[in-house]
Design a protein around this motif. Structure first.
Motif, PDB file in Angstrom:
ATOM      1  N   UNK A 129       0.916  -1.523   0.129  1.00  0.00           N
ATOM      2  CA  UNK A 129       0.004   0.083  -0.238  1.00  0.00           C
ATOM      3  C   UNK A 129       0.802   1.307   0.610  1.00  0.00           C
ATOM      4  N   UNK A 130       2.024   1.140   0.900  1.00  0.00           N
ATOM      5  CA  UNK A 130       2.884   2.063   0.214  1.00  0.00           C
ATOM      6  C   UNK A 130       3.757   2.916  -0.892  1.00  0.00           C
ATOM      7  N   UNK A 131       3.674   1.363  -1.806  1.00  0.00           N
ATOM      8  CA  UNK A 131       4.319   2.304  -3.163  1.00  0.00           C
ATOM      9  C   UNK A 131       3.003   1.997  -4.169  1.00  0.00           C
ATOM     10  N   UNK A 132       2.305   2.086  -3.631  1.00  0.00           N
ATOM     11  CA  UNK A 132       0.630   3.134  -4.324  1.00  0.00           C
ATOM     12  C   UNK A 132       0.737   4.418  -4.036  1.00  0.00           C
ATOM     13  N   UNK A 133       0.771   4.502  -2.617  1.00  0.00           N
ATOM     14  CA  UNK A 133       0.023   6.550  -2.705  1.00  0.00           C
ATOM     15  C   UNK A 133       0.728   7.398  -3.219  1.00  0.00           C
ATOM     16  N   UNK A 134      -0.128   8.513  -2.789  1.00  0.00           N
ATOM     17  CA  UNK A 134       0.640   9.493  -3.661  1.00  0.00           C
ATOM     18  C   UNK A 134       0.077  10.653  -2.960  1.00  0.00           C
ATOM     19  N   UNK A 135       0.747  11.724  -2.555  1.00  0.00           N
ATOM     20  CA  UNK A 135       0.193  12.863  -1.768  1.00  0.00           C
ATOM     21  C   UNK A 135      -0.463  14.001  -3.123  1.00  0.00           C
ATOM     22  N   UNK A 136      -0.323  13.427  -4.360  1.00  0.00           N
ATOM     23  CA  UNK A 136       0.065  14.570  -5.379  1.00  0.00           C
ATOM     24  C   UNK A 136       1.097  15.761  -4.848  1.00  0.00           C
ATOM     25  N   UNK A 137       2.086  16.198  -3.484  1.00  0.00           N
ATOM     26  CA  UNK A 137       2.120  17.545  -3.422  1.00  0.00           C
ATOM     27  C   UNK A 137       1.822  17.858  -2.552  1.00  0.00           C
ATOM     28  N   UNK A 138       1.122  17.248  -2.348  1.00  0.00           N
ATOM     29  CA  UNK A 138       0.080  17.804  -0.593  1.00  0.00           C
ATOM     30  C   UNK A 138       0.991  17.239   0.654  1.00  0.00           C
ATOM     31  N   UNK A 139       2.201  16.882   0.580  1.00  0.00           N
ATOM     32  CA  UNK A 139       2.570  16.401   1.530  1.00  0.00           C
ATOM     33  C   UNK A 139       3.760  18.170   2.015  1.00  0.00           C
ATOM     34  N   UNK A 140       4.966  18.476   0.968  1.00  0.00           N
ATOM     35  CA  UNK A 140       5.595  19.242   1.489  1.00  0.00           C
ATOM     36  C   UNK A 140       5.187  20.874   1.484  1.00  0.00           C
ATOM     37  N   UNK A 141       3.081  20.820   0.457  1.00  0.00           N
ATOM     38  CA  UNK A 141       2.488  22.074   0.272  1.00  0.00           C
ATOM     39  C   UNK A 141       1.836  22.336   2.434  1.00  0.00           C
ATOM     40  N   UNK A 142       1.659  21.116   2.922  1.00  0.00           N
ATOM     41  CA  UNK A 142       1.431  21.377   4.358  1.00  0.00           C
ATOM     42  C   UNK A 142       2.823  21.933   5.455  1.00  0.00           C
ATOM     43  N   UNK A 143       3.246  21.095   4.799  1.00  0.00           N
ATOM     44  CA  UNK A 143       4.999  21.204   5.650  1.00  0.00           C
ATOM     45  C   UNK A 143       5.941  21.864   5.627  1.00  0.00           C
ATOM     46  N   UNK A 144       6.065  22.810   4.065  1.00  0.00           N
ATOM     47  CA  UNK A 144       6.702  23.573   4.603  1.00  0.00           C
ATOM     48  C   UNK A 144       5.382  25.232   4.635  1.00  0.00           C
ATOM     49  N   UNK A 145       4.913  25.442   3.596  1.00  0.00           N
ATOM     50  CA  UNK A 145       3.703  26.040   4.096  1.00  0.00           C
ATOM     51  C   UNK A 145       3.369  26.480   4.805  1.00  0.00           C
ATOM     52  N   UNK A 146       1.619  25.803   5.686  1.00  0.00           N
ATOM     53  CA  UNK A 146       1.393  25.696   6.307  1.00  0.00           C
ATOM     54  C   UNK A 146       2.317  26.363   7.654  1.00  0.00           C
ATOM     55  N   UNK A 147       3.008  25.546   7.433  1.00  0.00           N
ATOM     56  CA  UNK A 147       4.028  25.022   8.931  1.00  0.00           C
ATOM     57  C   UNK A 147       4.970  25.510   9.108  1.00  0.00           C
ATOM     58  N   UNK A 148       4.940  26.217   8.156  1.00  0.00           N
ATOM     59  CA  UNK A 148       7.000  26.546   8.119  1.00  0.00           C
ATOM     60  C   UNK A 148       7.825  26.777   8.067  1.00  0.00           C
ATOM     61  N   UNK A 149       7.932  25.165   7.868  1.00  0.00           N
ATOM     62  CA  UNK A 149       8.944  23.699   7.899  1.00  0.00           C
ATOM     63  C   UNK A 149       9.162  23.394   9.004  1.00  0.00           C
ATOM     64  N   UNK A 150       8.426  24.052   9.812  1.00  0.00           N
ATOM     65  CA  UNK A 150       8.823  23.356  11.698  1.00  0.00           C
ATOM     66  C   UNK A 150       7.660  22.696  12.106  1.00  0.00           C
TER      67      UNK A 150
END
Length: 277
Positions: A66-87
């Protein structure tokens, strides 16, 4: 023209700039896709230092398909870096907000993926403009502050986008039925075609959105212009199939299927490393 999505990266996962959100936010149950149970919000037992996966190179052989099938469409870095300022937040309540935002952001990015394709595929300038307007709305929504993002009316957004994608699908698919031949009768939206041998069936211009194609055999089939939005392609045999003009296909769908180097894919997608040659 496709909308210019204001992300740190395009609609593609950038794990190096993510807090391993997919390994934390979502839960899974012991199944053919996962060998263990994991509750939502808990870290995966394979998660190592620096948000890395300790078994990344052997996920499938260890039962974490299941891990090899999943794709976040770039949502992971958008939340991590933009919404939470990389912290990365420490407080449980803030982490819950982050996981909520990730779930919503992934849906928004998948919408953008489909709307971008809709603009490229339609022949109707008005339809392209409608898709672009929706893409702009979704992109703007994705830039909202955390609390505003979490209160987004996703059902309403889904409904508006679904209508536009359906209209464009009908228009595009009609061009693939210009010879007057309709797809075989059982090829319709929501069809249960699990395990079916579809190698010799006419799928050109078919509407197979939300269909169950688990373990279906589409080998060597020229499925020109088929709409596969939301179709379940787990273990579908697509070796040698031509899906290059299929509508609304995503990388997770392709990752879940069984293909090879002879499978023709839409230009935005790539063959996963676990496919046989």
């Amino acid at each position: 023209m496709p909308v210019d999505v204001p992300l740190s990266s395009p609609l593609k996962a950038d794990c190096a700039h993510c807090f391993a959100l997919c390994c934390n936010a979502f839960g899974f149950s012991r199944s053919s896709d996962f060998p263990v149970d994991k509750p939502a919000g808990a870290p995966c037992p394979n998660l190592g230092p620096g948000h890395s996966c300790r078994i990344h190179r052997s996920l499938r052989t260890r039962g974490f398909r299941g891990c090899t099938v999943f794709d976040c469409f770039g949502a992971g870095q958008a939340v991590s870096q933009r919404l939470f300022d990389g912290t990365e937040p420490d407080r449980p309540e803030d982490r819950r907000k982050m996981f909520d935002a990730f779930t919503i952001m992934r849906q928004l990015h998948e919408m953008l993926w489909h709307l971008e394709e809709a603009q490229m595929r339609t022949f109707d300038p008005d339809a392209a403009r409608a898709a672009q307007d929706l893409a702009t709305l979704v992109a703007t929504t994705s830039r909202a502050h955390l609390d505003d993002l979490r209160s987004t009316d996703m059902d309403s957004l889904h409904s508006r986008i679904a209508l536009t994608l359906r209209e464009i699908s009908e228009e595009v698919r009609a061009a693939y039925r210009a010879d007057g031949r309709d797809p075989f009768p059982e090829a319709h939206a929501g069809a249960d075609l699990a395990g079916r041998d579809l190698r010799s069936d006419n799928l050109c211009g078919a509407d197979l959105r939300s269909s169950c194609l688990i373990a279906a055999d589409l080998r060597e089939n020229t499925a020109a212009g088929v709409d596969l939005l939301g179709a379940d392609l787990r273990d579908a045999r697509i070796e040698g199939a031509d899906l290059s003009t299929a509508l609304f296909v995503t990388q997770p769908q392709i990752n879940a299927a069984r293909g090879n180097s002879d499978t023709a894919l839409p230009r935005r997608l790539s063959a996963p490393a676990h496919w046989s040659n």
